[in-house]
Enzyme design. Structure first.
Site, mmCIF file in Angstrom:
data_model
loop_
_atom_site.group_PDB
_atom_site.id
_atom_site.type_symbol
_atom_site.label_atom_id
_atom_site.label_comp_id
_atom_site.label_asym_id
_atom_site.label_seq_id
_atom_site.Cartn_x
_atom_site.Cartn_y
_atom_site.Cartn_z
ATOM 1 N N LEU A 82 0.824 -1.202 0.000
ATOM 2 C CA LEU A 82 0.000 0.000 0.000
ATOM 3 C C LEU A 82 0.859 1.254 0.000
ATOM 4 O O LEU A 82 1.923 1.303 0.628
ATOM 5 C CB LEU A 82 -0.903 0.025 1.240
ATOM 6 C CG LEU A 82 -2.009 -1.031 1.317
ATOM 7 C CD1 LEU A 82 -2.778 -0.883 2.622
ATOM 8 C CD2 LEU A 82 -2.958 -0.925 0.144
ATOM 9 N N GLU A 113 -10.316 0.846 8.156
ATOM 10 C CA GLU A 113 -10.055 -0.155 9.194
ATOM 11 C C GLU A 113 -8.700 0.107 9.839
ATOM 12 O O GLU A 113 -7.800 0.680 9.201
ATOM 13 C CB GLU A 113 -10.058 -1.554 8.596
ATOM 14 C CG GLU A 113 -8.983 -1.763 7.540
ATOM 15 C CD GLU A 113 -9.166 -3.059 6.763
ATOM 16 O OE1 GLU A 113 -8.742 -4.097 7.281
ATOM 17 O OE2 GLU A 113 -9.712 -3.007 5.654
ATOM 18 N N LYS A 115 -4.951 -0.470 10.850
ATOM 19 C CA LYS A 115 -3.874 -1.177 10.143
ATOM 20 C C LYS A 115 -3.121 -2.047 11.152
ATOM 21 O O LYS A 115 -2.372 -1.546 11.991
ATOM 22 C CB LYS A 115 -2.920 -0.195 9.470
ATOM 23 C CG LYS A 115 -1.834 -0.865 8.630
ATOM 24 C CD LYS A 115 -0.983 0.188 7.921
ATOM 25 C CE LYS A 115 0.084 -0.485 7.061
ATOM 26 N NZ LYS A 115 1.055 -1.239 7.865
ATOM 27 N N ASP A 117 -0.490 -4.574 12.864
ATOM 28 C CA ASP A 117 0.964 -4.707 12.788
ATOM 29 C C ASP A 117 1.316 -6.186 12.931
ATOM 30 O O ASP A 117 1.682 -6.668 13.997
ATOM 31 C CB ASP A 117 1.622 -3.889 13.900
ATOM 32 C CG ASP A 117 3.121 -3.745 13.692
ATOM 33 O OD1 ASP A 117 3.595 -4.026 12.576
ATOM 34 O OD2 ASP A 117 3.815 -3.355 14.642
ATOM 35 N N TYR A 233 -9.012 -9.105 5.754
ATOM 36 C CA TYR A 233 -9.258 -7.731 5.314
ATOM 37 C C TYR A 233 -9.505 -7.588 3.813
ATOM 38 O O TYR A 233 -9.820 -6.496 3.339
ATOM 39 C CB TYR A 233 -8.109 -6.809 5.732
ATOM 40 C CG TYR A 233 -6.725 -7.201 5.257
ATOM 41 C CD1 TYR A 233 -6.388 -7.241 3.910
ATOM 42 C CD2 TYR A 233 -5.732 -7.500 6.186
ATOM 43 C CE1 TYR A 233 -5.127 -7.584 3.485
ATOM 44 C CE2 TYR A 233 -4.455 -7.850 5.773
ATOM 45 C CZ TYR A 233 -4.161 -7.879 4.424
ATOM 46 O OH TYR A 233 -2.901 -8.221 4.005
ATOM 47 N N LYS A 321 -0.589 6.605 8.029
ATOM 48 C CA LYS A 321 0.336 6.227 9.105
ATOM 49 C C LYS A 321 0.247 7.216 10.272
ATOM 50 O O LYS A 321 0.200 8.432 10.079
ATOM 51 C CB LYS A 321 1.771 6.205 8.571
ATOM 52 C CG LYS A 321 1.961 5.255 7.394
ATOM 53 C CD LYS A 321 1.973 3.808 7.828
ATOM 54 C CE LYS A 321 3.303 3.421 8.437
ATOM 55 N NZ LYS A 321 3.371 1.973 8.732
ATOM 56 N N CYS A 415 41.041 5.289 20.137
ATOM 57 C CA CYS A 415 40.075 4.326 19.614
ATOM 58 C C CYS A 415 39.715 3.317 20.698
ATOM 59 O O CYS A 415 40.623 2.709 21.288
ATOM 60 C CB CYS A 415 40.643 3.611 18.396
ATOM 61 S SG CYS A 415 39.590 2.256 17.793
ATOM 62 N N CYS A 418 41.188 -0.394 19.259
ATOM 63 C CA CYS A 418 42.620 -0.679 19.086
ATOM 64 C C CYS A 418 43.530 0.238 19.902
ATOM 65 O O CYS A 418 44.735 -0.006 19.984
ATOM 66 C CB CYS A 418 42.998 -0.589 17.612
ATOM 67 S SG CYS A 418 42.966 1.092 16.935
ATOM 68 N N CYS A 433 39.231 6.743 13.728
ATOM 69 C CA CYS A 433 40.431 5.955 13.990
ATOM 70 C C CYS A 433 41.067 5.694 12.625
ATOM 71 O O CYS A 433 40.412 5.170 11.725
ATOM 72 C CB CYS A 433 40.060 4.638 14.676
ATOM 73 S SG CYS A 433 41.414 3.440 14.696
ATOM 74 N N CYS A 438 42.640 -1.889 12.532
ATOM 75 C CA CYS A 438 41.759 -1.923 13.703
ATOM 76 C C CYS A 438 40.720 -3.027 13.501
ATOM 77 O O CYS A 438 40.026 -3.055 12.474
ATOM 78 C CB CYS A 438 41.064 -0.572 13.871
ATOM 79 S SG CYS A 438 39.810 -0.551 15.171
#
Length: 674
Positions: A82, A113, A115, A117, A233, A321, A415, A418, A433, A438
């Site tokens: 969709l 309706e 939606k 999940d 649906y 949404k 870092c 290392c 770094c 590393c």
């Protein structure tokens, strides 16, 4: 019919009815003990008369023999995705398109309706019996999960006319395809995770993952123990039957015994649709299951036929949404992580918080500048959201809740992997770094090289790469092409079958394109798009490696910074050795494909923004390139067109400032039609 067989049939109908009352309507008529007594009686009679056991018997839900692997199912009608509307304005724009497409000025009737999940599935009933159940897959082909779907209590194993007398009275078609969502309610999800934690098993991240994982079990008896639900649906193909409206279809399928959401409503015009959208955005938490929006569909099937479909989505439907959900939590620590290019990225470790149904415990803080701008400190209470309901991010600090004597956070000067000194280059926000040996960078480069847009080595995941580097099995991605089966099989938790699959995937990756290989090398500032441009311009790896600064900078979209990155990479003897090791290991680079030509796209530059419905962004860019155009990720004066989908951000405003033509996705589709 004998008296015993009639008793069996009566018991089956009673149990089906009580299953519907309990699992679909949440309104049981009898106690659990009464239900159990009916079920045991049926089991005992079927045990004495196995010749009368039918596929639609309630006793057949317990699960079947474990499978070795899932088969494939081809959908007779494509299962489309969709288009998304990210706000009310985009819902109104959808309604405008519908009315223009139908040539009417009045209100259109829609069915709206919540939606769900969960995971989209298709059920096929022949002569009223469930014969096949599959996942959506790519919309054309899905996985055959019939055995698992048969265990879901709210999915009827057989359909019957008048099962719910008040809903309708149409006969069940000889063939009917049913589309719907399998999901897990919040309470069932929490109880499932509690059981898993007691068994010292890892909990599921959210209800959707739990539902998807449950349906993909090769052993259906495991699925049978999971608290799954199903709601219908949409209908697919049917034989000897048709409906005039979607609303009428849903009422009739309820009469056959299929569960339908009780919150589906008919809405006349966009204003009523938006009222419905607002209602469920405010009341989403009152539902026992998670929703992330509302789905709006044109009710009339005649109007749907006139509007038609795009390649991936119907023009007559849209998903509105909801805004990203937010929660407050506490920053317990901040960790500096190292990426494949040496970039040091601060990651906030959070006190676990439920954000839109997902337990969030980590969020990126991007870089030192971002930390300073938001002033995020260890111990702070912060507002967290999932951007686009997916990526966790820290929105802001709740200053009023800051503990006494907190300190500003500074990234380390060495870092964390290392120990080498990190530097911040001029005009860059990131700290890096610069030790190419590393271990964190080695792991990152191998993962990038094996990724889908690069060499696409299936099965080479993060944990496996970490193990290979830690044991010294690989020191660069070139080492992958010299691995033997015994080398891989000797790794911890690596079965021989998995080892063979990985070796096979590495073998397959040896034949690739120049663009994929260049992208996989991980040259700084060279993404998937620019790797394609370099492959198109130079045709061979040798020509690219010999290019000088002026030749590189003469290429459109290659500026001085990118040119310098490319020169620096190929000037490094270690990098050249790794490349030669790949070639000696059997890597073969195919030349770039010859592009089709289309006058409108020739030498035109396109940028894509927002959510595309008919393509992924990479697919759209590839289509442009094949038709003679250019595709870029950023706007400039050289950009000819901005293709804008739903959810467009600041690029739309910038396009207006630069005088760039803005196309809808439909405009773009018309432009590329051959």
């Amino acid at each position: 019919m004998t008296r015993t067989r009639k008793t069996i049939e009566d018991l089956k109908r009673q149990i089906e009815y009580h299953n519907y009352q309990y699992h679909v309507l949440d309104d049981p008529d009898i106690s659990d003990s009464e239900y159990d007594a009916l079920f045991r009686t049926l089991q005992e009679l079927e045990k004495k008369h196995p010749e009368w056991i039918t596929p639609d018997s309630p006793t057949q839900r317990v699960g079947a023999r474990p499978l070795d692997e899932f088969g494939n199912v081809t959908h007779q009608l494509r299962m489309l995705s969709l288009e998304n509307a990210m706000n009310e304005e985009e819902l109104r724009a959808f309604d405008d398109r519908i009315r223009r497409g139908l040539g009417i000025k009045g209100d259109v009737s829609y069915v709206a309706e919540p939606k769900l999940d969960g995971l989209a599935v298709e059920l096929v009933y022949e002569d009223g019996l469930l014969t096949t159940g599959s996942t959506r897959g790519d919309g054309i082909t899905g996985e055959d999960i019939t055995q698992n779907l048969r265990t879901v209590p709210s999915i009827p194993l057989g359909l019957r006319e008048g099962f719910v007398p008040s809903a309708g009275s149409s006969p069940v078609p000889p063939l009917v395809e049913v589309r719907g969502e399998v999901f897990m309610e919040k309470g069932g999800f929490l109880r499932l995770n509690e059981r898993r934690l007691k068994k010292e098993e890892p909990p599921f991240a959210n209800p959707r993952n739990a539902a998807a994982g449950s349906l993909r079990q090769l052993d259906s008896s495991i699925t049978a123990r999971r608290p799954l639900r199903f709601l219908c649906y949409e209908l697919g193909q049917m034989e000897e039957f048709s409906f005039s409206t979607h609303w009428k279809a849903l009422q009739e399928v309820r009469a056959w015994g299929l569960p339908v959401s009780p919150n589906i409503e008919v809405k006349h015009g966009v204003d009523e649709v938006i009222q419905y959208f607002r209602k469920w955005e405010e009341e989403r938490e009152t539902l026992p299951y998670g929703i992330d929006g509302v789905v709006v569909k044109v009710d009339s099937f005649v109007q749907r036929e006139r509007l038609g479909i795009r390649s991936r989505s119907p023009r007559w439907a849209i998903a509105g949404k909801f805004k990203a959900q937010q929660a407050t939590t506490v920053v317990e620590s901040i960790e500096a992580s190292v990426g494949r290019t040496g970039t040091i990225t601060p990651v906030a470790h959070l006190r676990a918080a439920n954000v839109g149904g997902v337990m969030v415990s980590r969020a990126t803080l991007h870089n030192q500048d971002e930390i300073d701008r938001k002033d995020v400190r260890i111990g702070d209470t912060v507002l967290v959201q999932r951007a686009g309901d997916v990526i966790p991010e820290v929105v802001k600090v709740i200053r009023s809740k800051r503990p006494y004597r907190t300190k500003r956070y500074r990234l380390p000067t060495a870092c964390p992997v290392c120990g080498r000194k990190v530097v911040r280059l001029e005009e860059e926000a990131a700290m890096r770094c610069q030790n190419v040996a590393c271990p964190a960078q080695v792991r990152g480069r191998i993962q990038h090289f094996a990724s889908k847009l690069a060499m696409d080595i299936d099965g080479l995941g993060t944990k496996l790469v970490h193990q290979m580097v830690k044991t010294g099995l690989v020191e660069s991605f070139a080492n992958l092409f010299y691995l033997k089966l015994d080398d891989v099989a000797s790794l911890e938790r690596m079965a021989e079958k998995s080892a063979r699959n990985l070796i096979s995937a590495i073998d397959l990756s040896r034949k690739t394109t120049l663009a994929r290989f260049v992208y996989g090398l991980g040259i700084r500032n060279v993404g998937e798009h620019l790797a394609w441009i370099l492959a198109r311009e130079f045709k061979t790896l040798d020509a690219l490696m010999k290019a000088d600064f002026d030749r590189l900078e003469s290429i459109d979209e290659v500026g001085p910074i990118v040119a310098e990155s490319i020169l620096t990479f190929f000037a490094n003897e270690e990098n050249r050795k790794v490349i030669q090791d790949c070639l000696d290991g059997g890597v073969q680079l195919a030349p770039p494909e010859q592009r089709e030509r289309k006058a409108q796209l020739s030498n035109k530059t396109f940028v894509f923004t927002g959510a595309l419905q008919n393509f992924t962004r990479q697919e759209a860019q590839e289509r442009v390139r094949k038709l003679g155009g250019q595709a870029s990720n950023s706007l400039s004066k050289k950009t000819d067109y901005l293709v804008a989908g739903p959810g467009t951000g600041t690029k739309l405003k910038k396009a207006g400032e630069l005088g760039i033509d803005v196309l809808s996705e439909e405009d773009f589709l018309r432009m590329i039609e051959v």
